[in-house]
Write a protein that holds these residues in place. Structure first.
Motif, short mmCIF file in Angstrom:
data_model
loop_
_atom_site.label_atom_id
_atom_site.label_comp_id
_atom_site.label_asym_id
_atom_site.label_seq_id
_atom_site.Cartn_x
_atom_site.Cartn_y
_atom_site.Cartn_z
N ALA A 114 64.44 57.23 24.37
CA ALA A 114 63.81 57.06 23.05
C ALA A 114 64.34 55.81 22.37
O ALA A 114 63.56 55.03 21.80
N SER A 115 65.65 55.58 22.44
CA SER A 115 66.20 54.38 21.79
C SER A 115 65.72 53.13 22.53
O SER A 115 65.45 52.10 21.91
N GLY A 116 65.57 53.25 23.86
CA GLY A 116 65.05 52.11 24.64
C GLY A 116 63.65 51.75 24.20
O GLY A 116 63.33 50.57 24.02
N ARG A 117 62.85 52.82 24.01
CA ARG A 117 61.46 52.57 23.57
C ARG A 117 61.43 51.94 22.19
O ARG A 117 60.61 51.07 21.89
N LEU A 118 62.33 52.41 21.33
CA LEU A 118 62.40 51.89 19.97
C LEU A 118 62.77 50.40 19.99
O LEU A 118 62.15 49.58 19.29
N GLN B 297 62.37 48.39 22.50
CA GLN B 297 61.25 47.66 23.11
C GLN B 297 60.15 47.41 22.07
O GLN B 297 59.58 46.32 21.98
N SER B 298 59.86 48.45 21.25
CA SER B 298 58.82 48.30 20.21
C SER B 298 59.22 47.24 19.21
O SER B 298 58.39 46.43 18.79
N ALA B 299 60.51 47.25 18.84
CA ALA B 299 60.99 46.26 17.87
C ALA B 299 60.88 44.85 18.45
O ALA B 299 60.46 43.91 17.76
N LEU B 300 61.22 44.72 19.74
CA LEU B 300 61.12 43.40 20.38
C LEU B 300 59.67 42.94 20.46
O LEU B 300 59.36 41.77 20.22
N ASN B 301 58.76 43.89 20.79
CA ASN B 301 57.33 43.55 20.85
C ASN B 301 56.83 43.07 19.49
O ASN B 301 56.05 42.12 19.40
N LEU B 302 57.29 43.77 18.45
CA LEU B 302 56.89 43.42 17.08
C LEU B 302 57.36 42.00 16.75
O LEU B 302 56.60 41.18 16.21
N LEU B 303 58.61 41.72 17.11
CA LEU B 303 59.16 40.39 16.85
C LEU B 303 58.40 39.32 17.63
O LEU B 303 58.12 38.24 17.12
N GLU B 304 58.05 39.66 18.86
CA GLU B 304 57.30 38.71 19.70
C GLU B 304 55.94 38.40 19.06
O GLU B 304 55.53 37.25 18.96
N ARG B 305 55.26 39.47 18.59
CA ARG B 305 53.95 39.27 17.96
C ARG B 305 54.08 38.44 16.68
O ARG B 305 53.25 37.60 16.38
N LEU B 306 55.15 38.72 15.96
CA LEU B 306 55.40 37.97 14.71
C LEU B 306 55.59 36.49 15.03
O LEU B 306 55.04 35.61 14.34
N GLY B 307 56.36 36.23 16.08
CA GLY B 307 56.61 34.85 16.49
C GLY B 307 55.32 34.17 16.92
O GLY B 307 55.04 33.04 16.52
N GLU B 308 54.52 34.88 17.70
CA GLU B 308 53.25 34.30 18.19
C GLU B 308 52.30 34.02 17.03
O GLU B 308 51.64 32.98 16.99
N THR B 309 52.25 34.96 16.08
CA THR B 309 51.34 34.77 14.93
C THR B 309 51.81 33.59 14.08
O THR B 309 50.97 32.79 13.65
N SER B 310 53.11 33.48 13.89
CA SER B 310 53.62 32.36 13.08
C SER B 310 53.31 31.03 13.77
O SER B 310 52.90 30.06 13.12
N ARG B 311 53.51 31.02 15.08
CA ARG B 311 53.24 29.78 15.83
C ARG B 311 51.75 29.41 15.74
O ARG B 311 51.38 28.26 15.56
N LEU B 312 50.89 30.45 15.82
CA LEU B 312 49.45 30.21 15.71
C LEU B 312 49.11 29.62 14.34
O LEU B 312 48.34 28.67 14.24
N LEU B 313 49.72 30.18 13.30
CA LEU B 313 49.46 29.69 11.94
C LEU B 313 49.89 28.23 11.81
O LEU B 313 49.15 27.40 11.25
N VAL B 314 51.06 27.91 12.34
CA VAL B 314 51.56 26.53 12.26
C VAL B 314 50.60 25.59 12.99
O VAL B 314 50.26 24.50 12.50
N ARG B 315 50.13 26.03 14.17
CA ARG B 315 49.21 25.18 14.95
C ARG B 315 47.89 24.98 14.21
O ARG B 315 47.27 23.93 14.28
#
Lengths: 255, 269
Positions: free
Chosen positions: B17-21, B23-41
């Protein structure tokens, strides 16, 4: 050192998607002005090879060299120049649904040549449509109003709009009836003869391969296992090649 | 099950359960990073927008004018409901003079920009995600790249600017219509005169609130276009992939709208 007449070279190309390794070291050379056909089973990575050739995908290992320039480097700086020398016909035509036929052909040309007048662009559209044996009258139609064969031809018209030196065809006859397929085959030959382009054709349609190819390469389990002329492939001793070109379900089966 | 085995299984479940949590947090951060990069571009390509005014005009038209009927309906009802609720809560404590004040404040600061943006996230955000997702599925994005046409310039930028332009205009309209809806209920059923209602509106009206509402609308427009395009580009294969992209664009837009609303309110008031 590249052979003097080679225009596309793939050297030890490797590509994985997730855990699946699709290309396991593809070596391939297309000579200037020839039509090379890549055959292989569906899902075997033929289209992946084409997408590497035009820089839509980057390899995990190996190199893609187009006219002496390695385009597979992560920070390749001349991608625009190389891409404008290439055209691609997609399997599903990939026409811009929101634009009519004329706009599909002239959109990229207009964006890259801001000095061209609308009259010049219209003349270019007319010329390209005639080249692929379509009436210029269809230029105001939307892609949804066209048949599958017409969409493929329009995709080809768009691909040649910027007068490319290299044309890539991804399954050009898939989903078409035999007569329309032959029309497309004739157009591929026409493009080679009239425009002098180098063509890379990906297909599993052997009728088409025999008709348009100067040389045929067979992709099997991520590697090129055969390369030769249509006559040479007919006489090939490799059992996988024979199984494929004869369309046999089992390896080594007789007719 | 022995106590040791039981504890081991609980421990394994907790670890997974903590592993999944994580992983979810990392996925969220990854999406946040991708969205920010998209906005900058996208922002980097802003100077190119002027070269394709037709694309910008068509997107602004599609988002703005085509959304008018929806905005008209929801705004009138929001104003009407706000007036009824305010009148009910005021009964016996606060004079009707303040009915217009309450409706005006709530509509201009909160319900106008936020509710309009939430509804438009459903209409515009899902449409962008579905359209871009379908273009990806049909290899139109690859075709653009092959023709050396930058999808960010020709697809993303007009949609972003269209949303940035049309959202504030739609919110101004929504504010006016909500005030009108409130007036219709106040004068029609709550026996509050037009003069009293208008006096209430003017009593504590502050143009600063209007600017805050417009700032919110501007930001929400950007969020909806950005999320729509991002989810469209990330869409999976087939009808299911496109459907999920549309759904994700609406959900993520709504979450971002509410979070941004909090941040803006916290900063400016």
């Amino acid at each position: 050192m590249k052979p003097p007449d080679s225009i596309i070279e793939l050297r030890g190309l490797e590509k994985s998607f997730g855990r699946q390794k699709v290309l396991k070291g593809v070596d391939l050379t297309a000579r200037r002005g020839e039509t090379m056909v890549i055959i292989g089973t569906s899902g075997g990575g033929k289209s992946v090879i084409l997408k590497h050739c035009i820089g839509l995908l980057q390899p995990d290992a190996g190199e893609v060299v187009v006219d002496g320039q390695v385009i597979s480097r992560r920070h390749f700086s001349d991608a625009q120049t190389i891409r404008r020398r290439m055209g691609m016909l997609f399997q599903g035509s990939a026409l811009f649904d929101s634009m009519n036929v004329g706009e599909n052909i002239k959109f990229a040309v207009r964006e890259h040549n801001r000095d061209l007048t609308e009259d010049a662009l219209d003349a270019m559209v007319e010329e390209k449509l005639r080249l692929i044996n379509l009436s210029p009258d269809i230029r105001f139609k939307m892609p949804s109003e066209l048949s599958g064969g017409m969409k493929k031809r329009l995709g080809l018209a768009r691909a040649i709009a910027m007068n490319p030196e290299i044309l890539l065809y991804d399954e050009p006859t898939t989903g078409l009836d035999p007569i329309t397929s032959d029309v497309i085959n004739d157009l591929i030959l026409d493009m080679q003869q009239k425009l002098g382009v180098t063509s890379l054709v990906v297909t599993h349609d052997m009728v088409s391969a025999y008709k348009v190819a100067n040389r045929i390469a067979m992709l099997h389990e991520g590697r090129i296992i055969f390369m030769g002329t249509p006559d040479e492939i007919r006489a090939a001793s490799n059992p996988y090649v024979q199984q494929f070109i004869r369309g046999q379900r089992k390896l080594g089966a007789t007719d | 099950m022995t106590p040791a085995a039981f504890l081991e299984s609980v421990g394994a479940q907790a670890t997974s359960a903590s592993g999944r949590l994580i992983q979810s947090a990392l996925n969220l951060l990854e999406r946040l990073g991708e969205t920010s990069r998209l906005l900058v571009r996208m922002i980097r390509r802003l100077p190119l927008a002027a070269k394709n005014p037709r694309l910008l005009a068509s997107q602004t038209w599609r988002m703005g004018v085509s959304s008018l009927p929806l905005v008209v309906v929801i705004s009138v009802f929001i104003g009407a409901v706000t007036a009824i609720q305010a009148h009910y809560q005021f009964r016996g404590f606060i004079p009707d003079t303040y009915l217009g004040t309450a409706v005006c404040k709530f509509v201009i600061i909160e319900s106008g920009p936020v509710l309009t943006a939430l509804v438009l996230a459903g209409r515009i955000g899902s449409a962008i995600a579905a359209e871009v997702g379908t273009m990806k599925e049909k290899e139109e994005l690859d075709a653009m790249a092959v023709l050396d046409l930058d999808p960010l310039r020709y697809l993303a930028l007009p949609r972003l600017l269209g949303a940035l332009l049309s959202f504030p205009l739609l919110v101004i309209l929504a504010d006016c219509l909500a005030l009108l809806g409130g007036w219709a209920i106040a004068a029609g059923t709550l026996k509050v005169t037009t003069a009293t209602y208008v006096h209430g509106i003017r009593f504590l009206f502050d143009t600063y609130d209007l600017w805050v509402g417009l700032l919110k609308a501007f930001c929400f427009g950007g969020v909806v276009a950005l999320m729509g395009f991002y989810q469209g580009v990330k869409a999976g294969a087939g009808a299911k992939g496109v459907g999920q992209a549309a759904m994700r664009s609406v959900v993520s837009s709504c979450v971002w709208i509410l979070m941004l609303d909090f941040v803006i309110v916290y900063i400016v008031y």
